[in-house]
Design a protein around this motif. Structure first.
Motif, PDB file in Angstrom:
ATOM      1  N   ILE A  68       0.846  -1.205   0.000  1.00  0.00           N
ATOM      2  CA  ILE A  68       0.000   0.000   0.000  1.00  0.00           C
ATOM      3  C   ILE A  68       0.876   1.247   0.000  1.00  0.00           C
ATOM      4  O   ILE A  68       0.589   2.222  -0.708  1.00  0.00           O
ATOM      5  CB  ILE A  68      -0.967  -0.004   1.207  1.00  0.00           C
ATOM      6  CG1 ILE A  68      -1.898  -1.219   1.147  1.00  0.00           C
ATOM      7  CG2 ILE A  68      -1.760   1.300   1.274  1.00  0.00           C
ATOM      8  CD1 ILE A  68      -2.692  -1.347  -0.143  1.00  0.00           C
ATOM      9  N   ARG A  70       3.842   1.569  -1.313  1.00  0.00           N
ATOM     10  CA  ARG A  70       4.347   1.727  -2.684  1.00  0.00           C
ATOM     11  C   ARG A  70       3.253   2.245  -3.608  1.00  0.00           C
ATOM     12  O   ARG A  70       3.495   3.095  -4.470  1.00  0.00           O
ATOM     13  CB  ARG A  70       4.893   0.404  -3.212  1.00  0.00           C
ATOM     14  CG  ARG A  70       6.231   0.001  -2.640  1.00  0.00           C
ATOM     15  CD  ARG A  70       6.838  -1.174  -3.382  1.00  0.00           C
ATOM     16  NE  ARG A  70       5.980  -2.352  -3.410  1.00  0.00           N
ATOM     17  CZ  ARG A  70       5.913  -3.275  -2.445  1.00  0.00           C
ATOM     18  NH1 ARG A  70       6.652  -3.137  -1.363  1.00  0.00           N
ATOM     19  NH2 ARG A  70       5.123  -4.310  -2.564  1.00  0.00           N
ATOM     20  N   LEU A  71       2.047   1.756  -3.426  1.00  0.00           N
ATOM     21  CA  LEU A  71       0.918   2.152  -4.258  1.00  0.00           C
ATOM     22  C   LEU A  71       0.617   3.637  -4.083  1.00  0.00           C
ATOM     23  O   LEU A  71       0.300   4.335  -5.049  1.00  0.00           O
ATOM     24  CB  LEU A  71      -0.302   1.311  -3.877  1.00  0.00           C
ATOM     25  CG  LEU A  71      -1.555   1.413  -4.708  1.00  0.00           C
ATOM     26  CD1 LEU A  71      -1.274   1.010  -6.147  1.00  0.00           C
ATOM     27  CD2 LEU A  71      -2.637   0.517  -4.113  1.00  0.00           C
ATOM     28  N   GLU A  72       0.724   4.126  -2.857  1.00  0.00           N
ATOM     29  CA  GLU A  72       0.425   5.534  -2.569  1.00  0.00           C
ATOM     30  C   GLU A  72       1.595   6.464  -2.871  1.00  0.00           C
ATOM     31  O   GLU A  72       1.459   7.679  -2.776  1.00  0.00           O
ATOM     32  CB  GLU A  72       0.018   5.692  -1.103  1.00  0.00           C
ATOM     33  CG  GLU A  72      -1.305   5.047  -0.769  1.00  0.00           C
ATOM     34  CD  GLU A  72      -1.676   5.139   0.695  1.00  0.00           C
ATOM     35  OE1 GLU A  72      -2.836   4.856   1.018  1.00  0.00           O
ATOM     36  OE2 GLU A  72      -0.813   5.493   1.531  1.00  0.00           O
ATOM     37  N   HIS A  77       5.579   3.765  -8.651  1.00  0.00           N
ATOM     38  CA  HIS A  77       4.886   2.551  -9.043  1.00  0.00           C
ATOM     39  C   HIS A  77       3.711   2.933  -9.938  1.00  0.00           C
ATOM     40  O   HIS A  77       3.009   3.890  -9.654  1.00  0.00           O
ATOM     41  CB  HIS A  77       4.387   1.834  -7.780  1.00  0.00           C
ATOM     42  CG  HIS A  77       3.619   0.581  -8.053  1.00  0.00           C
ATOM     43  ND1 HIS A  77       4.205  -0.549  -8.556  1.00  0.00           N
ATOM     44  CD2 HIS A  77       2.316   0.279  -7.886  1.00  0.00           C
ATOM     45  CE1 HIS A  77       3.284  -1.498  -8.673  1.00  0.00           C
ATOM     46  NE2 HIS A  77       2.137  -1.015  -8.286  1.00  0.00           N
ATOM     47  N   PRO A  79       0.338   1.583 -10.821  1.00  0.00           N
ATOM     48  CA  PRO A  79      -0.644   0.535 -10.521  1.00  0.00           C
ATOM     49  C   PRO A  79      -1.571   0.257 -11.702  1.00  0.00           C
ATOM     50  O   PRO A  79      -1.854   1.147 -12.504  1.00  0.00           O
ATOM     51  CB  PRO A  79      -1.428   1.109  -9.348  1.00  0.00           C
ATOM     52  CG  PRO A  79      -1.286   2.582  -9.481  1.00  0.00           C
ATOM     53  CD  PRO A  79       0.071   2.809 -10.093  1.00  0.00           C
ATOM     54  N   THR A  83      -5.845  -2.933  -9.711  1.00  0.00           N
ATOM     55  CA  THR A  83      -5.360  -2.596  -8.372  1.00  0.00           C
ATOM     56  C   THR A  83      -6.016  -1.329  -7.866  1.00  0.00           C
ATOM     57  O   THR A  83      -6.413  -1.245  -6.695  1.00  0.00           O
ATOM     58  CB  THR A  83      -3.827  -2.440  -8.383  1.00  0.00           C
ATOM     59  OG1 THR A  83      -3.242  -3.686  -8.785  1.00  0.00           O
ATOM     60  CG2 THR A  83      -3.295  -2.052  -7.022  1.00  0.00           C
ATOM     61  N   LEU A  84      -6.154  -0.329  -8.731  1.00  0.00           N
ATOM     62  CA  LEU A  84      -6.817   0.918  -8.316  1.00  0.00           C
ATOM     63  C   LEU A  84      -8.276   0.663  -7.940  1.00  0.00           C
ATOM     64  O   LEU A  84      -8.796   1.256  -6.996  1.00  0.00           O
ATOM     65  CB  LEU A  84      -6.721   1.970  -9.421  1.00  0.00           C
ATOM     66  CG  LEU A  84      -5.328   2.558  -9.652  1.00  0.00           C
ATOM     67  CD1 LEU A  84      -5.341   3.476 -10.872  1.00  0.00           C
ATOM     68  CD2 LEU A  84      -4.854   3.310  -8.418  1.00  0.00           C
ATOM     69  N   TYR A  87      -8.270  -0.887  -4.499  1.00  0.00           N
ATOM     70  CA  TYR A  87      -7.964   0.146  -3.501  1.00  0.00           C
ATOM     71  C   TYR A  87      -9.204   1.001  -3.256  1.00  0.00           C
ATOM     72  O   TYR A  87      -9.571   1.260  -2.111  1.00  0.00           O
ATOM     73  CB  TYR A  87      -6.793   1.020  -3.977  1.00  0.00           C
ATOM     74  CG  TYR A  87      -6.356   2.036  -2.949  1.00  0.00           C
ATOM     75  CD1 TYR A  87      -5.297   1.775  -2.102  1.00  0.00           C
ATOM     76  CD2 TYR A  87      -6.993   3.266  -2.837  1.00  0.00           C
ATOM     77  CE1 TYR A  87      -4.886   2.705  -1.155  1.00  0.00           C
ATOM     78  CE2 TYR A  87      -6.603   4.198  -1.899  1.00  0.00           C
ATOM     79  CZ  TYR A  87      -5.542   3.923  -1.056  1.00  0.00           C
ATOM     80  OH  TYR A  87      -5.159   4.847  -0.118  1.00  0.00           O
TER      81      TYR A  87
END
Length: 105
Positions: A68, A70-72, A77, A79, A83-84, A87
């Motif tokens: 999470i 890394r995603l934010e 990254h 995504p 994945t979005l 989330y």
């Protein structure tokens, strides 16, 4: 079980950005990642509005807190839409993507 209580960290983005823009090359790099920063900002706002920690979102998505994080992290990254969507669902939102016509110069 992880502590799922949301504890926001104070951050004055305007002050940070004003100081960072003084560094050589920052403006070009930042501007080139405008879309990524916008998406990351929206993700953080949605998570904050839902009152969730990264741990809580990770648990809902079946992943780890580091994933999470890394995603934010804008620009680190890219995504996938899947994945979005996961989330968005984890923070109680729907994901919307739209194409906006470019302005003619």
């Amino acid at each position: 079980m992880a502590d799922l209580k949301y504890k926001p960290v104070p951050h004055n983005h305007a002050e940070f950005l004003a100081a960072a823009r003084q560094r050589p090359g920052f403006n070009e790099a930042y501007d080139s990642l405008e879309l990524e920063y916008t998406v990351a900002s929206q993700m953080l706002k949605a998570r904050a509005k839902a009152g969730l920690t990264q741990d809580a979102v990770a648990e809902r998505m079946g992943t780890t807190k580091s994933a999470i994080s890394r995603l934010e992290g804008a620009g680190r990254h890219a995504p996938s839409l899947a994945t979005l969507k996961k989330y968005a669902a984890a923070v109680g939102c729907d994901l919307q993507v739209k194409f906006v016509p470019q302005k003619v110069a």
